[in-house]
Design an enzyme around this catalytic site. Structure first.
Site, mmCIF file in Angstrom:
data_model
loop_
_atom_site.group_PDB
_atom_site.id
_atom_site.type_symbol
_atom_site.label_atom_id
_atom_site.label_comp_id
_atom_site.label_asym_id
_atom_site.label_seq_id
_atom_site.Cartn_x
_atom_site.Cartn_y
_atom_site.Cartn_z
ATOM 1 N N SER A 260 0.844 -1.200 0.000
ATOM 2 C CA SER A 260 0.000 0.000 0.000
ATOM 3 C C SER A 260 0.874 1.243 0.000
ATOM 4 C CB SER A 260 -0.903 0.028 1.250
ATOM 5 O OG SER A 260 -1.781 -1.064 1.277
ATOM 6 N N SER A 298 -3.192 -3.998 -3.117
ATOM 7 C CA SER A 298 -2.548 -2.740 -2.746
ATOM 8 C C SER A 298 -3.603 -1.703 -2.382
ATOM 9 C CB SER A 298 -1.696 -2.212 -3.904
ATOM 10 O OG SER A 298 -0.977 -1.058 -3.524
ATOM 11 N N ASP A 300 -4.025 2.155 -2.225
ATOM 12 C CA ASP A 300 -3.372 3.370 -2.727
ATOM 13 C C ASP A 300 -4.293 4.562 -2.471
ATOM 14 O OD1 ASP A 300 -1.362 1.614 -3.919
ATOM 15 O OD2 ASP A 300 -2.923 1.157 -5.378
#
Length: 394
Positions: A260, A298, A300
């Site tokens: 992340s 992830s 983001d």
């Protein structure tokens, strides 16, 4: 062979010829010290988010025994009463595999009323408890019965015993109370203590851009907590390929790019929450420039806010008919360029300033060592590119 191809071959050859000019765990350096200066705009004085007047940053770094490698980073939009003088804010999501607390109220009301706290995934509740307690304890807040704590995270379990939940509310309060203007510590500090980026040690990084007076003279500052993967690009140089470490390379695990990033954007430009959301989305373009894969696993996230006094949500403004000066749509494009450049450079700084760390892999339940990116090889790649470009121009 294409120009880009010649660059990569020359750069890779240069890496092989470089001696031990810089030890891998010797003195670390920021991107500009290595010759990487993304973009065309000048930086602020410190090249940090604190170039935006009033912004303060505090870290608490937890390194305990052989297993705890984590911490807290606090970003304060201004030094006054954040709850009473809220700042307009917005959130942008690249991939939403994350636990960003407070996001719905930011999106509903377009404002932030607490410090922004960054920590690890399982410490988000401790982050919230710390920032809520700190807010309630401030003078004049005796009647407050609702606090929208803003807490972001990345998962540092590759180097930290995340299940131990070492972060406490007191650590969060310490990060807030020690937050200061001026230079910002980068690398394996605060919330970046146990993070990994592009297979190397990640961490906290920051950068800024200052627009000329003809474009308003505004400043944009960025702070990142990098913990993600992809195919690293350094100011246009295909470094991940040249250094032999990148997502989907045959001998690497297929989940190398999962992770992340938290991106905090501050500006003194008088933007409302609508244009702050547009600004936040542009920060993701800076993330893309570094080669991020933004994979399924992830998270983001970008949180953007304006510190400009005319757009703050003071009690008088919130209770009446709002009338204030804000930047028009036709004047925001230079800010978009600024946030793209500052985000890219902040990520590079987070990598370059981080030292190698040995910690604890929570999933494997064993010790794990993550190397810092080798700066001697990075410098050689950049110098080879710059030298080749000069030759082509001649």
């Amino acid at each position: 062979m294409s120009y880009a191809g010649r660059i990569i071959l020359a750069a890779a050859a240069a890496v092989g010829l470089v001696g031990a000019a810089m030890a891998q765990d010797g003195e670390r350096a920021r991107a500009r010290d290595l010759g990487a200066a993304p973009g065309v705009l000048p930086t602020g004085l410190l090249n940090a988010i604190t170039d935006v007047e009033g912004v303060r940053v505090g870290h608490v770094t937890l390194t305990e025994g052989e297993t705890i490698r984590t911490g807290v980073t606090a970003v304060l939009p201004h030094g006054g009463d954040l709850y009473m003088d809220k700042v307009p804010a917005a959130v942008a999501v690249g991939n939403g595999f994350g636990k960003l607390m407070g996001v719905t109220q930011i999106r509903e009301l377009g404002e932030i009323e607490t410090p922004v706290i960054l920590t690890n995934t399982l410490s988000v509740p401790a982050g919230a408890e710390g920032v809520i307690g700190w807010t309630l304890d401030q003078e004049g807040h005796e009647g407050i019965v609702s606090v929208n704590a803003v807490v972001g995270e990345t998962n540092d379990s590759r180097l930290n015993d995340i299940r131990a939940r070492a972060v406490t509310p007191d650590h969060v309060r310490e990060a807030i109370e020690t937050a200061a203007a001026g230079p910002v510590a980068e690398g394996a500090v605060g919330a970046g203590t146990g993070t990994v980026a592009f297979g190397w040690k990640g961490g906290i990084g920051t950068s800024s851009r200052a627009l000329p007076a003809s474009l308003g003279g505004y400043t944009v500052g960025v702070l990142v907590q990098s913990n993600f993967g992809g195919v690293l690009s350094i100011d246009g140089v295909k470094a991940g390929e040249a250094l032999g470490q990148y997502y989907l390379k045959e001998q690497l695990d297929s989940d190398r790019a999962d992770g992340s990033i938290m991106i905090v954007v501050a500006t003194d430009a008088p933007l409302d929450d609508r244009n702050l959301e547009r600004l936040a989305h542009r920060a993701l373009a800076g993330l893309a420039r570094t080669g991020a894969s933004m994979t399924n696993g992830s998270g983001d996230y970008v949180i953007a806010f304006s510190t400009a006094e005319p757009v703050r949500r003071t009690p008088a403004r919130r209770q009446g008919v709002e009338s204030y000066a804000k930047l028009g749509n036709d004047r925001v494009s230079p800010l978009f360029q600024a946030v793209i450049e500052a985000t890219e450079e902040a990520i590079l700084n987070s990598l370059f300033m981080a030292e190698s760390v040995t910690g604890y892999d929570s999933a494997a339940r064993e010790a794990r060592h993550i190397e810092a990116i080798p700066l001697d090889k990075v410098r050689a790649l950049i110098e080879a590119r710059n030298g080749q470009a000069k030759t082509e121009d001649e």
